[in-house]
Design a protein around this motif. Structure first.
Motif, short mmCIF file in Angstrom:
data_model
loop_
_atom_site.label_atom_id
_atom_site.label_comp_id
_atom_site.label_asym_id
_atom_site.label_seq_id
_atom_site.Cartn_x
_atom_site.Cartn_y
_atom_site.Cartn_z
N ARG A 35 0.83 -1.21 0.00
CA ARG A 35 0.00 0.00 0.00
C ARG A 35 0.86 1.26 0.00
NH1 ARG A 35 -2.81 -1.47 3.71
NH2 ARG A 35 -1.70 -0.56 5.48
N VAL A 86 2.52 1.79 -3.51
CA VAL A 86 1.54 2.25 -4.50
C VAL A 86 1.15 3.70 -4.24
CG1 VAL A 86 -0.81 1.93 -5.36
CG2 VAL A 86 0.66 -0.06 -4.97
N THR A 87 0.97 4.04 -2.96
CA THR A 87 0.60 5.42 -2.61
C THR A 87 1.71 6.39 -2.98
OG1 THR A 87 -0.79 4.67 -0.78
CG2 THR A 87 -0.04 6.96 -0.72
N CYS A 118 4.00 5.99 -5.28
CA CYS A 118 4.05 6.10 -6.75
C CYS A 118 2.99 7.06 -7.26
CB CYS A 118 3.87 4.72 -7.38
SG CYS A 118 5.34 3.67 -7.28
N SER A 119 1.81 7.01 -6.65
CA SER A 119 0.75 7.92 -7.05
C SER A 119 1.15 9.37 -6.78
CB SER A 119 -0.54 7.59 -6.29
OG SER A 119 -1.57 8.49 -6.62
N HIS A 120 1.78 9.60 -5.63
CA HIS A 120 2.25 10.95 -5.31
C HIS A 120 3.34 11.40 -6.28
CE1 HIS A 120 0.89 10.39 -0.84
NE2 HIS A 120 -0.12 10.63 -1.67
N ASN A 158 3.63 10.43 -9.39
CA ASN A 158 2.95 10.74 -10.65
C ASN A 158 2.39 12.17 -10.62
OD1 ASN A 158 3.46 8.15 -11.54
ND2 ASN A 158 1.44 7.37 -10.99
N ALA A 159 1.71 12.49 -9.52
CA ALA A 159 1.12 13.82 -9.39
C ALA A 159 2.20 14.90 -9.37
CB ALA A 159 0.27 13.90 -8.13
N SER A 198 -3.90 13.54 -10.85
CA SER A 198 -4.47 12.83 -9.70
C SER A 198 -3.63 11.63 -9.29
CB SER A 198 -5.89 12.36 -10.03
OG SER A 198 -5.87 11.35 -11.02
N GLY A 199 -2.61 11.32 -10.09
CA GLY A 199 -1.74 10.20 -9.77
C GLY A 199 -2.17 8.88 -10.37
N GLU A 200 -3.26 8.88 -11.14
CA GLU A 200 -3.76 7.63 -11.72
C GLU A 200 -2.89 7.12 -12.87
OE1 GLU A 200 -8.33 7.38 -11.96
OE2 GLU A 200 -7.89 9.53 -12.11
N SER A 253 0.86 6.94 -14.82
CA SER A 253 2.30 7.08 -14.64
C SER A 253 2.89 7.91 -15.78
CB SER A 253 2.97 5.71 -14.62
OG SER A 253 2.88 5.10 -15.91
#
Length: 222
Positions: free
Chosen positions: A15, A18-19, A21-23, A25-26, A89-91, A93
């Protein structure tokens, strides 16, 4: 090392990764927005440089190929609001966004975005390659790039320098650049005394175009 009982559960690691990586991306989207504004305002002129990619390579320590791609993607996103929103939104990459901006337009953006969100990066990159190769302009561009590939070597004995000019399709050019980077790193590791002499003075430049034309400047071996 932590005892086994003190280690975080693998689900927590999953978790957290993944979190994060989302940050990332944003944050990358925010970076590209800043790069686009910087380029539109020609901020690089303040340092006497030729373009934004050159400034990025200098100030942010990117390779020239990476810098050119950052600038290209930054500008491409300006007319792709759906992709920009998913990226912000980080969705999405950066890998997917980079591929998307090579084929997406206002007309097909929504359809491509739906597929990008449910496919892996590898699957989506392959789909984008199919789309690029299936377009008439892409076929013509690839044919021209292949026909125009070239290699020129010039030796300057007086300065003990060698200039290698190579023109290749962009993807092939990126592979050559990576190979040169690896060769330079391997040479320095094998012979530390070269770290501040020959390889450290090698530079590779490539312009922003469908075909990568790189110029490598290196000292010649005596």
């Amino acid at each position: 090392m932590k005892a086994a009982a003190e280690l975080a559960p693998i689900e927590d690691l999953d978790r957290n990764i993944v979190t994060l990586c989302s940050h990332i991306n944003a944050a990358t989207y925010e970076l590209l927005v800043l790069i686009r504004e910087f380029d539109e305002r020609a901020g690089w002129l303040k340092w006497g440089l030729k373009n934004c990619a050159e400034w990025l390579a200098w100030r942010c320590d990117f390779s020239m190929t990476t810098a050119l791609e950052k600038v290209r993607v930054a500008h491409a996103l300006k007319i792709l609001p759906g992709i920009s929103g998913a990226f912000a939104s980080g969705e999405l990459s950066y890998s997917k966004v980079r591929a998307l901006t090579r084929v997406a337009s206002r007309r097909n953006e929504d359809e491509l975005l739906v597929f990008a969100l449910r496919a892996t990066a590898a699957q989506f990159a392959e789909r984008c390659r199919e789309l690029r190769c299936g377009r008439e302009d892409s076929i013509d561009s690839a044919a021209r790039a292949y026909a125009n590939r070239s290699l020129r070597v010039r030796r300057d004995r007086l300065r003990n320098m060698m200039t290698i000019t190579v023109e290749l399709p962009l993807e092939s050019g990126e592979l050559v650049e990576k190979a040169l980077d690896k060769a330079r790193d391997d040479e320095v590791l094998a012979m530390p005394d070269l770290a501040d002499t020959s390889w450290s003075r090698c530079t590779l430049t490539s312009p922003r175009s469908p075909a990568a034309k790189g110029v490598l400047h290196c000292p010649s071996k005596r």
